[in-house]
Scaffold this motif. Sequence first.
Motif, PDB file in Angstrom:
ATOM      1  N   HIS A 106      25.380  12.052  65.050  1.00  0.00           N
ATOM      2  CA  HIS A 106      24.400  11.310  65.417  1.00  0.00           C
ATOM      3  C   HIS A 106      23.704  10.685  64.028  1.00  0.00           C
ATOM      4  O   HIS A 106      24.426  10.919  62.839  1.00  0.00           O
TER       5      HIS A 106
ATOM      6  N   ALA B 167      22.903  10.123  55.926  1.00  0.00           N
ATOM      7  CA  ALA B 167      23.136  10.908  55.049  1.00  0.00           C
ATOM      8  C   ALA B 167      24.744  10.742  54.477  1.00  0.00           C
ATOM      9  O   ALA B 167      24.662  10.483  53.088  1.00  0.00           O
TER      10      ALA B 167
ATOM     11  N   LYS C 229      29.535  29.353  63.731  1.00  0.00           N
ATOM     12  CA  LYS C 229      28.691  28.991  65.207  1.00  0.00           C
ATOM     13  C   LYS C 229      29.557  29.546  66.331  1.00  0.00           C
ATOM     14  O   LYS C 229      29.548  28.969  67.622  1.00  0.00           O
TER      15      LYS C 229
ATOM     16  N   ARG D 233      27.606  30.195  70.443  1.00  0.00           N
ATOM     17  CA  ARG D 233      27.655  29.152  71.515  1.00  0.00           C
ATOM     18  C   ARG D 233      28.978  28.550  71.811  1.00  0.00           C
ATOM     19  O   ARG D 233      29.845  28.550  70.955  1.00  0.00           O
TER      20      ARG D 233
ATOM     21  N   ILE E 196      29.297  16.051  51.348  1.00  0.00           N
ATOM     22  CA  ILE E 196      27.975  15.918  51.663  1.00  0.00           C
ATOM     23  C   ILE E 196      27.417  16.817  52.641  1.00  0.00           C
ATOM     24  O   ILE E 196      28.102  17.033  53.774  1.00  0.00           O
TER      25      ILE E 196
ATOM     26  N   ALA F 281      22.660  23.322  55.487  1.00  0.00           N
ATOM     27  CA  ALA F 281      24.023  23.659  55.280  1.00  0.00           C
ATOM     28  C   ALA F 281      24.365  23.952  53.599  1.00  0.00           C
ATOM     29  O   ALA F 281      25.046  24.937  53.631  1.00  0.00           O
TER      30      ALA F 281
ATOM     31  N   ILE G 239      16.642  14.653  63.781  1.00  0.00           N
ATOM     32  CA  ILE G 239      17.556  14.496  64.900  1.00  0.00           C
ATOM     33  C   ILE G 239      18.607  15.418  64.578  1.00  0.00           C
ATOM     34  O   ILE G 239      18.962  16.028  63.458  1.00  0.00           O
TER      35      ILE G 239
ATOM     36  N   SER H  14      22.129  17.757  66.665  1.00  0.00           N
ATOM     37  CA  SER H  14      22.897  17.848  67.736  1.00  0.00           C
ATOM     38  C   SER H  14      22.359  18.634  68.574  1.00  0.00           C
ATOM     39  O   SER H  14      22.540  18.388  70.038  1.00  0.00           O
ATOM     40  N   THR H  15      21.682  19.855  68.554  1.00  0.00           N
ATOM     41  CA  THR H  15      20.950  20.874  69.187  1.00  0.00           C
ATOM     42  C   THR H  15      19.972  20.111  70.217  1.00  0.00           C
ATOM     43  O   THR H  15      20.012  20.472  71.467  1.00  0.00           O
TER      44      THR H  15
ATOM     45  N   ARG I 176      21.953  17.911  72.797  1.00  0.00           N
ATOM     46  CA  ARG I 176      22.566  18.558  73.772  1.00  0.00           C
ATOM     47  C   ARG I 176      21.476  18.831  74.882  1.00  0.00           C
ATOM     48  O   ARG I 176      21.542  18.934  75.931  1.00  0.00           O
TER      49      ARG I 176
HETATM   50  P1  ATP Z   1      23.683  21.474  65.361  1.00  0.00           P
HETATM   51  O1  ATP Z   1      22.318  21.369  65.912  1.00  0.00           O
HETATM   52  O2  ATP Z   1      24.523  21.881  66.557  1.00  0.00           O
HETATM   53  O3  ATP Z   1      23.609  22.595  64.419  1.00  0.00           O
HETATM   54  P2  ATP Z   1      23.450  19.427  63.497  1.00  0.00           P
HETATM   55  O4  ATP Z   1      22.783  18.347  64.003  1.00  0.00           O
HETATM   56  O5  ATP Z   1      22.715  20.507  62.464  1.00  0.00           O
HETATM   57  O6  ATP Z   1      24.009  20.111  64.657  1.00  0.00           O
HETATM   58  P3  ATP Z   1      25.982  19.653  62.459  1.00  0.00           P
HETATM   59  O7  ATP Z   1      27.306  19.271  62.762  1.00  0.00           O
HETATM   60  O8  ATP Z   1      25.518  21.392  62.079  1.00  0.00           O
HETATM   61  O9  ATP Z   1      24.671  19.053  62.883  1.00  0.00           O
HETATM   62  O10 ATP Z   1      25.819  19.310  60.637  1.00  0.00           O
HETATM   63  C1  ATP Z   1      26.850  18.622  60.018  1.00  0.00           C
HETATM   64  C2  ATP Z   1      26.158  18.413  58.389  1.00  0.00           C
HETATM   65  O11 ATP Z   1      25.072  17.265  58.814  1.00  0.00           O
HETATM   66  C3  ATP Z   1      25.391  19.407  57.925  1.00  0.00           C
HETATM   67  O12 ATP Z   1      25.711  19.477  56.387  1.00  0.00           O
HETATM   68  C4  ATP Z   1      24.014  19.201  58.218  1.00  0.00           C
HETATM   69  O13 ATP Z   1      23.166  19.754  57.258  1.00  0.00           O
HETATM   70  C5  ATP Z   1      23.992  17.736  58.260  1.00  0.00           C
HETATM   71  N1  ATP Z   1      22.815  17.207  58.921  1.00  0.00           N
HETATM   72  C6  ATP Z   1      22.847  17.142  60.279  1.00  0.00           C
HETATM   73  N2  ATP Z   1      21.702  16.401  60.658  1.00  0.00           N
HETATM   74  C7  ATP Z   1      21.133  15.979  59.598  1.00  0.00           C
HETATM   75  C8  ATP Z   1      19.710  15.216  59.780  1.00  0.00           C
HETATM   76  N3  ATP Z   1      19.022  14.788  60.408  1.00  0.00           N
HETATM   77  N4  ATP Z   1      19.555  14.781  58.195  1.00  0.00           N
HETATM   78  C9  ATP Z   1      20.258  15.166  57.093  1.00  0.00           C
HETATM   79  N5  ATP Z   1      21.446  15.933  57.489  1.00  0.00           N
HETATM   80  C10 ATP Z   1      21.779  16.500  58.495  1.00  0.00           C
END
Ligand code: ATP
Length: 200
Positions: free
Chosen positions: A15, A21, A45, A48, A104, A109, A166, A168-169, A172
């Motif tokens: 997304h 980022a 993870k 799920r 990054i 994370a 935003i 991914s959770t 979904r």
């Molecule tokens: P989920 O909700 O399934 O955990 P997520 O949106 O956190 O998904 P990931 O695939 O888990 O996405 O994240 C990949 C990387 O992108 C991680 O380092 C996460 O911290 C970073 N990231 C995700 N969404 C953002 C955001 N909105 N702003 C900044 N960094 C993000």
Amino acid sequence: MHRIGMMGGTFDPIHYGHLVAAEGARHRFQLDKVIFIPAGHPPHKSGRQITGAHHRWIMTELAVASNAYFDTSTLEVDRPGYSYTIDTVGEMRRLYPGTELFFITGADAVLEILGWKQVDELLSMCHFIAATRPGYPLGNLKRRLAGIAADQIRQITSMEVPALAISSTDIRRRVGEGRPIKYLLPEPVESYILNRGLYR
Ligand code: ATP
Ligand code: MG
């Protein structure tokens, strides 16, 4: 190639939070390119059901197509077993010898890094960039880093990016509830999700 950024993630789906980022890091650290590496089997993870790697990689490809500096890699999805960042960074170092590597992540994370496999070695292999993310104050990061050696802390840089709440959770969940995801992620990814019936 002098400086390469890597962004790992489940990307289920990718997304604008990820893309903002990555682009911010590319500009700030003058990266020659940023490679998005969808996770194969993320160890953290397992709670799920994760969408098939093939779908997640295609969505990542669709998302990066409009940025000449962005690319994807199947390094993790092709590797059997759990995906550990240390193995991925090691493989990247073999693929790009003499290149400075930047991993990054979002502010959430990077906190997990401290719980990752072989964190000391990992911090000696590449730089870490922690992009701000709503809901994950960087003050927590400073506190968590208190116990880490100074030369390793220098390997971690935080970076302010436009706040995008935003995830991914949430995407979904929205698809599952029939709510819009438009403007949260690139249109080709949205179309792919809707056409393939993902997350319903
Ligand atoms: P989920 O909700 O399934 O955990 P997520 O949106 O956190 O998904 P990931 O695939 O888990 O996405 O994240 C990949 C990387 O992108 C991680 O380092 C996460 O911290 C970073 N990231 C995700 N969404 C953002 C955001 N909105 N702003 C900044 N960094 C993000
Ligand atoms: Mg996440």
